[in-house]
Design a protein around this motif. Structure first.
Motif, PDB file in Angstrom:
ATOM      1  N   GLY A  59      -7.228  -3.692  14.917  1.00  0.00           N
ATOM      2  CA  GLY A  59      -8.030  -4.898  14.811  1.00  0.00           C
ATOM      3  C   GLY A  59      -9.465  -4.702  15.258  1.00  0.00           C
ATOM      4  O   GLY A  59      -9.925  -3.590  15.478  1.00  0.00           O
ATOM      5  N   LEU A  60     -10.148  -5.826  15.425  1.00  0.00           N
ATOM      6  CA  LEU A  60     -11.549  -5.810  15.820  1.00  0.00           C
ATOM      7  C   LEU A  60     -11.676  -5.591  17.324  1.00  0.00           C
ATOM      8  O   LEU A  60     -10.992  -6.238  18.121  1.00  0.00           O
ATOM      9  CB  LEU A  60     -12.216  -7.139  15.438  1.00  0.00           C
ATOM     10  N   HIS A  61     -12.560  -4.667  17.700  1.00  0.00           N
ATOM     11  CA  HIS A  61     -12.828  -4.354  19.107  1.00  0.00           C
ATOM     12  C   HIS A  61     -14.327  -4.150  19.278  1.00  0.00           C
ATOM     13  O   HIS A  61     -15.008  -3.703  18.351  1.00  0.00           O
ATOM     14  CB  HIS A  61     -12.135  -3.062  19.542  1.00  0.00           C
ATOM     15  N   THR A  62     -14.832  -4.434  20.469  1.00  0.00           N
ATOM     16  CA  THR A  62     -16.170  -4.012  20.836  1.00  0.00           C
ATOM     17  C   THR A  62     -15.995  -2.700  21.578  1.00  0.00           C
ATOM     18  O   THR A  62     -15.254  -2.629  22.567  1.00  0.00           O
ATOM     19  CB  THR A  62     -16.869  -5.044  21.743  1.00  0.00           C
ATOM     20  N   VAL A  63     -16.638  -1.653  21.080  1.00  0.00           N
ATOM     21  CA  VAL A  63     -16.494  -0.317  21.648  1.00  0.00           C
ATOM     22  C   VAL A  63     -17.864   0.312  21.845  1.00  0.00           C
ATOM     23  O   VAL A  63     -18.865  -0.162  21.303  1.00  0.00           O
ATOM     24  CB  VAL A  63     -15.625   0.600  20.749  1.00  0.00           C
ATOM     25  N   ALA A  64     -17.890   1.378  22.612  1.00  0.00           N
ATOM     26  CA  ALA A  64     -19.104   2.171  22.807  1.00  0.00           C
ATOM     27  C   ALA A  64     -18.708   3.635  22.782  1.00  0.00           C
ATOM     28  O   ALA A  64     -17.730   4.030  23.435  1.00  0.00           O
ATOM     29  CB  ALA A  64     -19.765   1.827  24.142  1.00  0.00           C
TER      30      ALA A  64
END
Length: 101
Positions: A59-64
């Motif tokens: 699914g959608l994730h905020t990642v770096a």
């Protein structure tokens, strides 16, 4: 036979900069594109890049992206935010690609 002393370590594949301990592995069942990857509770000697939203397999994730602090090679990514309740356990954790360790 030589006896092993000390913790098992994972290092950057280029400069051998130590980035994680074997004991900090949460899961060995992660995928990075077509490569195997491990989920770690934390890592050291890394630089965390800018955050961005990505659609991953779960699914959608905020990642770096995370980089070796020595050679600046991308080693994996850090989960900053998970939008699905079932994925919240990943927040703050780091995925490191086996091919880069």
């Amino acid at each position: 036979m030589e006896e092993f002393v000390g913790p098992r370590l994972y290092s950057c594949y280029k400069r051998r900069n130590r980035v994680a301990l074997h004991d900090d592995i949460i899961s060995k069942g992660f995928q990075a594109k077509n490569r195997r990857a491990f989920l770690f509770s934390h890592a050291t000697n890394i630089v965390v890049g800018p955050k961005e939203d990505r659609h991953l397999m779960t699914g959608l994730h905020t990642v770096a992206d995370v980089y070796c602090s020595d050679c600046r090679e991308v080693l994996g990514w850090k989960y900053e935010r998970a939008y699905e309740d079932s994925q919240k356990y990943k927040e703050g954790k780091i995925v490191l690609e086996n091919s880069r360790l």
